[in-house]
Motif scaffolding. Sequence first.
Motif, PDB file in Angstrom:
ATOM      1  N   ALA A  39       3.380  -0.784   3.219  1.00 59.58           N
ATOM      2  CA  ALA A  39       4.485  -0.781   2.241  1.00 59.58           C
ATOM      3  C   ALA A  39       5.389   0.445   2.419  1.00 59.58           C
ATOM      4  O   ALA A  39       6.309   0.652   1.617  1.00 59.58           O
ATOM      5  N   GLY A  40       5.107   1.274   3.428  1.00 61.23           N
ATOM      6  CA  GLY A  40       6.018   2.380   3.747  1.00 61.23           C
ATOM      7  C   GLY A  40       5.584   3.745   3.250  1.00 61.23           C
ATOM      8  O   GLY A  40       6.323   4.724   3.413  1.00 61.23           O
ATOM      9  N   ALA A  41       4.388   3.840   2.662  1.00 59.82           N
ATOM     10  CA  ALA A  41       3.940   5.147   2.141  1.00 59.82           C
ATOM     11  C   ALA A  41       3.411   6.029   3.279  1.00 59.82           C
ATOM     12  O   ALA A  41       2.964   5.538   4.319  1.00 59.82           O
ATOM     13  N   LYS A  42       3.472   7.342   3.047  1.00 59.67           N
ATOM     14  CA  LYS A  42       2.770   8.305   3.889  1.00 59.67           C
ATOM     15  C   LYS A  42       1.409   8.496   3.237  1.00 59.67           C
ATOM     16  O   LYS A  42       1.355   8.874   2.047  1.00 59.67           O
ATOM     17  N   VAL A  43       0.345   8.229   3.981  1.00 60.30           N
ATOM     18  CA  VAL A  43      -0.965   8.223   3.319  1.00 60.30           C
ATOM     19  C   VAL A  43      -1.831   9.390   3.769  1.00 60.30           C
ATOM     20  O   VAL A  43      -1.909   9.717   4.952  1.00 60.30           O
TER      21      VAL A  43
ATOM     22  N   PRO B  60      15.192  -5.904 -14.510  1.00 56.33           N
ATOM     23  CA  PRO B  60      15.423  -4.508 -14.863  1.00 56.33           C
ATOM     24  C   PRO B  60      14.923  -3.585 -13.769  1.00 56.33           C
ATOM     25  O   PRO B  60      13.923  -3.877 -13.109  1.00 56.33           O
ATOM     26  N   ASN B  61      15.608  -2.464 -13.559  1.00 52.70           N
ATOM     27  CA  ASN B  61      15.179  -1.439 -12.583  1.00 52.70           C
ATOM     28  C   ASN B  61      14.880  -2.035 -11.217  1.00 52.70           C
ATOM     29  O   ASN B  61      13.929  -1.648 -10.554  1.00 52.70           O
ATOM     30  N   GLU B  62      15.695  -2.993 -10.803  1.00 46.97           N
ATOM     31  CA  GLU B  62      15.363  -3.727  -9.582  1.00 46.97           C
ATOM     32  C   GLU B  62      15.146  -2.795  -8.396  1.00 46.97           C
ATOM     33  O   GLU B  62      14.241  -3.015  -7.582  1.00 46.97           O
ATOM     34  N   ALA B  63      15.958  -1.725  -8.336  1.00 48.73           N
ATOM     35  CA  ALA B  63      15.861  -0.828  -7.181  1.00 48.73           C
ATOM     36  C   ALA B  63      14.496  -0.167  -7.087  1.00 48.73           C
ATOM     37  O   ALA B  63      14.071   0.246  -6.022  1.00 48.73           O
ATOM     38  N   ALA B  64      13.799  -0.068  -8.212  1.00 52.87           N
ATOM     39  CA  ALA B  64      12.517   0.651  -8.204  1.00 52.87           C
ATOM     40  C   ALA B  64      11.353  -0.243  -7.783  1.00 52.87           C
ATOM     41  O   ALA B  64      10.246   0.215  -7.591  1.00 52.87           O
ATOM     42  N   ILE B  65      11.601  -1.535  -7.652  1.00 51.45           N
ATOM     43  CA  ILE B  65      10.499  -2.466  -7.402  1.00 51.45           C
ATOM     44  C   ILE B  65      10.217  -2.590  -5.906  1.00 51.45           C
ATOM     45  O   ILE B  65      11.114  -2.577  -5.091  1.00 51.45           O
ATOM     46  N   GLY B  66       8.972  -2.719  -5.555  1.00 51.36           N
ATOM     47  CA  GLY B  66       8.614  -3.201  -4.222  1.00 51.36           C
ATOM     48  C   GLY B  66       8.173  -2.164  -3.235  1.00 51.36           C
ATOM     49  O   GLY B  66       6.993  -2.031  -2.966  1.00 51.36           O
ATOM     50  N   THR B  67       9.081  -1.352  -2.746  1.00 46.63           N
ATOM     51  CA  THR B  67       8.739  -0.519  -1.608  1.00 46.63           C
ATOM     52  C   THR B  67       8.080   0.803  -2.015  1.00 46.63           C
ATOM     53  O   THR B  67       8.351   1.334  -3.091  1.00 46.63           O
ATOM     54  N   LEU B  68       7.215   1.292  -1.148  1.00 40.40           N
ATOM     55  CA  LEU B  68       6.684   2.651  -1.350  1.00 40.40           C
ATOM     56  C   LEU B  68       7.282   3.580  -0.307  1.00 40.40           C
ATOM     57  O   LEU B  68       6.720   4.621  -0.004  1.00 40.40           O
ATOM     58  N   ASP B  69       8.424   3.202   0.236  1.00 39.74           N
ATOM     59  CA  ASP B  69       9.062   3.950   1.325  1.00 39.74           C
ATOM     60  C   ASP B  69       9.127   5.442   1.046  1.00 39.74           C
ATOM     61  O   ASP B  69       9.730   5.869   0.049  1.00 39.74           O
ATOM     62  N   GLY B  70       8.503   6.232   1.917  1.00 38.16           N
ATOM     63  CA  GLY B  70       8.598   7.681   1.802  1.00 38.16           C
ATOM     64  C   GLY B  70       7.700   8.292   0.745  1.00 38.16           C
ATOM     65  O   GLY B  70       7.566   9.507   0.661  1.00 38.16           O
ATOM     66  N   LYS B  71       7.047   7.471  -0.077  1.00 38.38           N
ATOM     67  CA  LYS B  71       6.160   8.021  -1.108  1.00 38.38           C
ATOM     68  C   LYS B  71       4.909   8.592  -0.439  1.00 38.38           C
ATOM     69  O   LYS B  71       4.406   8.057   0.547  1.00 38.38           O
ATOM     70  N   VAL B  72       4.403   9.675  -1.003  1.00 41.09           N
ATOM     71  CA  VAL B  72       3.207  10.323  -0.449  1.00 41.09           C
ATOM     72  C   VAL B  72       2.021   9.976  -1.344  1.00 41.09           C
ATOM     73  O   VAL B  72       2.042  10.260  -2.550  1.00 41.09           O
ATOM     74  N   ALA B  73       1.003   9.358  -0.739  1.00 35.56           N
ATOM     75  CA  ALA B  73      -0.152   8.893  -1.520  1.00 35.56           C
ATOM     76  C   ALA B  73      -1.442   9.503  -0.986  1.00 35.56           C
ATOM     77  O   ALA B  73      -1.745   9.366   0.201  1.00 35.56           O
ATOM     78  N   VAL B  74      -2.177  10.166  -1.853  1.00 36.25           N
ATOM     79  CA  VAL B  74      -3.524  10.644  -1.514  1.00 36.25           C
ATOM     80  C   VAL B  74      -4.512   9.575  -1.969  1.00 36.25           C
ATOM     81  O   VAL B  74      -4.490   9.162  -3.134  1.00 36.25           O
ATOM     82  N   ILE B  75      -5.362   9.136  -1.051  1.00 33.83           N
ATOM     83  CA  ILE B  75      -6.337   8.085  -1.374  1.00 33.83           C
ATOM     84  C   ILE B  75      -7.731   8.625  -1.067  1.00 33.83           C
ATOM     85  O   ILE B  75      -8.016   8.993   0.086  1.00 33.83           O
ATOM     86  N   THR B  76      -8.589   8.693  -2.081  1.00 41.04           N
ATOM     87  CA  THR B  76      -9.946   9.184  -1.827  1.00 41.04           C
ATOM     88  C   THR B  76     -10.869   8.002  -1.502  1.00 41.04           C
ATOM     89  O   THR B  76     -10.619   6.872  -1.909  1.00 41.04           O
ATOM     90  N   GLY B  77     -11.902   8.302  -0.729  1.00 42.99           N
ATOM     91  CA  GLY B  77     -12.790   7.229  -0.269  1.00 42.99           C
ATOM     92  C   GLY B  77     -12.052   6.284   0.657  1.00 42.99           C
ATOM     93  O   GLY B  77     -12.306   5.082   0.680  1.00 42.99           O
ATOM     94  N   ALA B  78     -11.142   6.854   1.460  1.00 45.69           N
ATOM     95  CA  ALA B  78     -10.216   6.020   2.247  1.00 45.69           C
ATOM     96  C   ALA B  78     -10.770   5.606   3.611  1.00 45.69           C
ATOM     97  O   ALA B  78     -10.062   4.994   4.392  1.00 45.69           O
TER      98      ALA B  78
END
Length: 250
Positions: free
Chosen positions: A40-44, A7-25
């Motif tokens: 995994a392709g995220a902007k961090v 199910p929702n195969e397209a949504a699985i796996g990549t973080l391409d283009g996603k913007v992630a704020v990580i504290t204590g990074a």
Amino acid sequence: MAPPSRPNEAAIGTLDGKVAVITGASKGIGKATALAFAAAGAKVVLAARTREDVERVAAYLKDSGAEALAVPTDVTDVEAVQRLMQRTLEVYHRLDILVNNAGSGRFGTVVDFAPGDWDRVLDSNLKGVYLCAKYALPPMLAQRSGQIINVLSVAAKVTFEASSAYCAAKAGALALTKVLAAEVRQQNIRVTAILPGSVHTPFWDDIPEHPDFEKMLKPEHVAETVLSVCQQPLGVVIEEIVVTPPLGIL
Ligand SMILES: NC(=O)c1ccc[n+]([C@@H]2O[C@H](COP(=O)([O-])OP(=O)(O)OC[C@H]3O[C@@H](n4cnc5c(N)ncnc54)[C@H](OP(=O)(O)O)[C@@H]3O)[C@@H](O)[C@H]2O)c1
């Protein structure tokens, strides 16, 4: 017969283009999470108090071809947290994932523990989670999508002697996580608590009596757990994960 499909195969796996704020990074679990997300392709967006440390991790990621932004931030400071989210939106125009990972431990019996240390532990491990969620949520609510992952501790559920402030802060942060999840699930925002056992990171540097480092998790193990939560199909909410070393809580 057609092969089985997911199910929702397209949504699985990549973080391409996603913007992630990580504290204590800048160190430990947060740094490992930033590296895993970037791979995994995220902007961090990397947040921690010590400027040179967050800038060093951001420079390393950029040299490896990833998109990374260092925003020196104390998560206990309202204005600093507001600036962190504003800067994220100025540079990347959205905010998809918040990893509330910043935290610190100080230990001592209730009788010996200094009131100032109590405040520091509660502020960094509990107030910081509230502040970062509070100021990350408006853009997520406007997008009608987002994910908040709170890296807590098994100390949210298990008590240890000489750990009153740390256990109280983590238990409080777990309660906060559940309240938050209920408040925003209708708006398509998923909230997860991750409760690690002992992890071999600089967290233990100033703690003379600690479990055997060799038996602990590695920060990359927790980072992979955080990443896997973000790689779930959109229809899946993981509310809570306890992750321990093979020998259990140390
Ligand atoms: N290590 C373990 O065994 C373990 C087990 C379970 C849960 N945890 C939890 O996992 C999280 C990460 O721990 P870790 O082991 O990776 O710790 P760590 O190696 O000591 O790293 C802590 C990170 O948080 C930052 N930080 C601390 N206070 C902050 C504040 N007020 N504002 C912004 N950043 C702050 C530190 O940078 P600056 O000092 O420069 O701000 C650093 O980047 C913590 O919440 C911890 O309680 C750790």
